[in-house]
Enzyme design. Sequence first.
Site, PDB file in Angstrom:
ATOM      1  N   ARG A  31       0.849  -1.203   0.000  1.00  0.00           N
ATOM      2  CA  ARG A  31       0.000   0.000   0.000  1.00  0.00           C
ATOM      3  C   ARG A  31       0.880   1.246   0.000  1.00  0.00           C
ATOM      4  O   ARG A  31       0.699   2.157  -0.798  1.00  0.00           O
ATOM      5  CB  ARG A  31      -0.903  -0.034   1.233  1.00  0.00           C
ATOM      6  CG  ARG A  31      -1.940   1.038   1.374  1.00  0.00           C
ATOM      7  CD  ARG A  31      -3.202   0.851   0.552  1.00  0.00           C
ATOM      8  NE  ARG A  31      -3.691  -0.497   0.344  1.00  0.00           N
ATOM      9  CZ  ARG A  31      -4.527  -1.167   1.146  1.00  0.00           C
ATOM     10  NH1 ARG A  31      -4.982  -0.608   2.239  1.00  0.00           N
ATOM     11  NH2 ARG A  31      -4.919  -2.373   0.846  1.00  0.00           N
ATOM     12  N   GLU A 176     -15.646 -11.643   8.841  1.00  0.00           N
ATOM     13  CA  GLU A 176     -15.581 -10.973   7.540  1.00  0.00           C
ATOM     14  C   GLU A 176     -15.410 -11.977   6.397  1.00  0.00           C
ATOM     15  O   GLU A 176     -14.284 -12.341   6.056  1.00  0.00           O
ATOM     16  CB  GLU A 176     -14.420  -9.971   7.508  1.00  0.00           C
ATOM     17  CG  GLU A 176     -14.299  -9.248   6.172  1.00  0.00           C
ATOM     18  CD  GLU A 176     -13.099  -8.307   6.069  1.00  0.00           C
ATOM     19  OE1 GLU A 176     -12.185  -8.408   6.907  1.00  0.00           O
ATOM     20  OE2 GLU A 176     -13.076  -7.496   5.144  1.00  0.00           O
ATOM     21  N   LYS A 218     -18.971  -8.475   8.920  1.00  0.00           N
ATOM     22  CA  LYS A 218     -18.346  -7.487   8.029  1.00  0.00           C
ATOM     23  C   LYS A 218     -18.507  -7.998   6.615  1.00  0.00           C
ATOM     24  O   LYS A 218     -18.030  -9.083   6.284  1.00  0.00           O
ATOM     25  CB  LYS A 218     -16.872  -7.287   8.390  1.00  0.00           C
ATOM     26  CG  LYS A 218     -16.154  -6.296   7.461  1.00  0.00           C
ATOM     27  CD  LYS A 218     -14.880  -5.746   8.079  1.00  0.00           C
ATOM     28  CE  LYS A 218     -14.144  -4.850   7.103  1.00  0.00           C
ATOM     29  NZ  LYS A 218     -13.101  -4.043   7.748  1.00  0.00           N
ATOM     30  N   SER A 260     -14.738  -1.442   2.203  1.00  0.00           N
ATOM     31  CA  SER A 260     -14.819  -0.626   0.975  1.00  0.00           C
ATOM     32  C   SER A 260     -14.330  -1.403  -0.245  1.00  0.00           C
ATOM     33  O   SER A 260     -14.771  -1.101  -1.370  1.00  0.00           O
ATOM     34  CB  SER A 260     -14.091   0.704   1.143  1.00  0.00           C
ATOM     35  OG  SER A 260     -12.723   0.552   1.406  1.00  0.00           O
ATOM     36  N   GLY A 261     -13.417  -2.343  -0.074  1.00  0.00           N
ATOM     37  CA  GLY A 261     -13.119  -3.335  -1.103  1.00  0.00           C
ATOM     38  C   GLY A 261     -12.498  -2.849  -2.402  1.00  0.00           C
ATOM     39  O   GLY A 261     -12.532  -3.575  -3.387  1.00  0.00           O
ATOM     40  N   GLY A 262     -11.977  -1.623  -2.436  1.00  0.00           N
ATOM     41  CA  GLY A 262     -11.389  -1.135  -3.683  1.00  0.00           C
ATOM     42  C   GLY A 262     -12.273  -0.124  -4.398  1.00  0.00           C
ATOM     43  O   GLY A 262     -11.937   0.348  -5.480  1.00  0.00           O
ATOM     44  N   ARG A 294      -9.177   1.297   2.842  1.00  0.00           N
ATOM     45  CA  ARG A 294      -8.761   2.122   1.701  1.00  0.00           C
ATOM     46  C   ARG A 294      -9.588   3.385   1.514  1.00  0.00           C
ATOM     47  O   ARG A 294      -9.036   4.461   1.296  1.00  0.00           O
ATOM     48  CB  ARG A 294      -8.769   1.278   0.419  1.00  0.00           C
ATOM     49  CG  ARG A 294      -7.553   0.379   0.334  1.00  0.00           C
ATOM     50  CD  ARG A 294      -7.733  -0.688  -0.721  1.00  0.00           C
ATOM     51  NE  ARG A 294      -8.640  -1.742  -0.277  1.00  0.00           N
ATOM     52  CZ  ARG A 294      -8.968  -2.805  -1.008  1.00  0.00           C
ATOM     53  NH1 ARG A 294      -8.459  -2.926  -2.221  1.00  0.00           N
ATOM     54  NH2 ARG A 294      -9.763  -3.739  -0.528  1.00  0.00           N
TER      55      ARG A 294
HETATM   56  P1  13P Z   1     -11.076  -2.066   2.649  1.00  0.00           P
HETATM   57  O1  13P Z   1     -12.083  -1.081   3.182  1.00  0.00           O
HETATM   58  O2  13P Z   1      -9.868  -1.416   2.044  1.00  0.00           O
HETATM   59  O3  13P Z   1     -11.703  -3.096   1.780  1.00  0.00           O
HETATM   60  O4  13P Z   1     -10.508  -2.851   3.897  1.00  0.00           O
HETATM   61  C1  13P Z   1     -11.364  -3.324   4.863  1.00  0.00           C
HETATM   62  C2  13P Z   1     -10.827  -4.539   5.472  1.00  0.00           C
HETATM   63  O5  13P Z   1     -10.752  -4.643   6.676  1.00  0.00           O
HETATM   64  C3  13P Z   1     -10.432  -5.655   4.602  1.00  0.00           C
HETATM   65  O6  13P Z   1     -10.107  -6.776   5.360  1.00  0.00           O
END
Ligand code: 13P
Length: 331
Positions: A31, A176, A218, A260-262, A294
């Site tokens: 990152r 998650e 999550k 948020s996943g990208g 992110r």
């Molecule tokens: P993002 O919001 O960047 O997807 O990360 C959340 C997270 O905890 C992924 O494991």
Amino acid sequence: MTDLVSIARSLFAPGKGLLAADESVATATKRLASYGIGAGEEMRRQFRDLFLGAEGVEQYLSGIILFSETLLEKGNDKKLFPVSLAARGIAPGIKVDLGTEPMSESPEELITQGLLDLPQRLLEYKKQGGVFTKWRAVVRIDGNQLPTALSVHENAKRLATYAKEVQSAGLVPILEPEVLFAGNHSRQRAREVISETCHTLFSVLEEHSVDRASIILKTSMALSGADSGKKDTPVEVAEDTVAALMESVPSQIAGVVFLSGGQTPDQATDNLRAITERAHAMSAPWPLTFSYARALQEEALALWKGKEENIPAARVVFLERLAKVSAALHI
Ligand code: 13P
């Protein structure tokens, strides 16, 4: 209400959510490199301090998920990170899985590791100030081939074992199962996979007698795959996300948080607002909030560039993004 249920519920205080600041060493290195920042342990500590040490974050954050390394480090204020967070009313959480590896029966899919020494590690994390935890499983979509029922079931079993151990250690579990955004699938397919994954997860949790009232889910949002060329509107995302969750997630859990996943920061904000509205309109039974890495950090990292003189400007945009994401929770 038990202590665990009240801790879990407190993470859903109105207008507040979670910052996922729990990137592993490998993920944090990648990152930071993508912003031209070279990383070692000290640079990672500064990266954490940029966000954790920002004045006023407690207005928007009920909790922050940390990586194990950060639990033992001090911010620029010379206080241990979990101590300074707790003093500001922010619950310190901890990522407890040890990452993924290819599944031997289906090598294109990933299985999460970290159960072997989990009970001992949980005792340490608790002593170090952690009050809640996170375990991430990864679900990859590829047409109708992936995910396989086998990988979804195996990841669900591990999530259940994790949840049980975390609860018996007196900590709150966040489960998650991340359905990846990568791929060229449709939003409808993402919706179906989220629903099936949660369905399997909650039936396995039932078999393992995991107490539902103190667990937090999550989840990903239902989005067309990043390589599909399709841009979903927030209303489309909200309808499919809320529908997937309402058909597969029991009402008794403490709440649902989104990753948020990208997505871009704006997409993650706009989609959260539409989801909040849709969930309200559909009388969804659980509280909802964000748990972004992110989407909360991206704009600040682009300004910071690893330089001390850029910290104030980077923190300003971080606080602005937090204010926007928090506002998306109000209907
Ligand atoms: P993002 O919001 O960047 O997807 O990360 C959340 C997270 O905890 C992924 O494991």
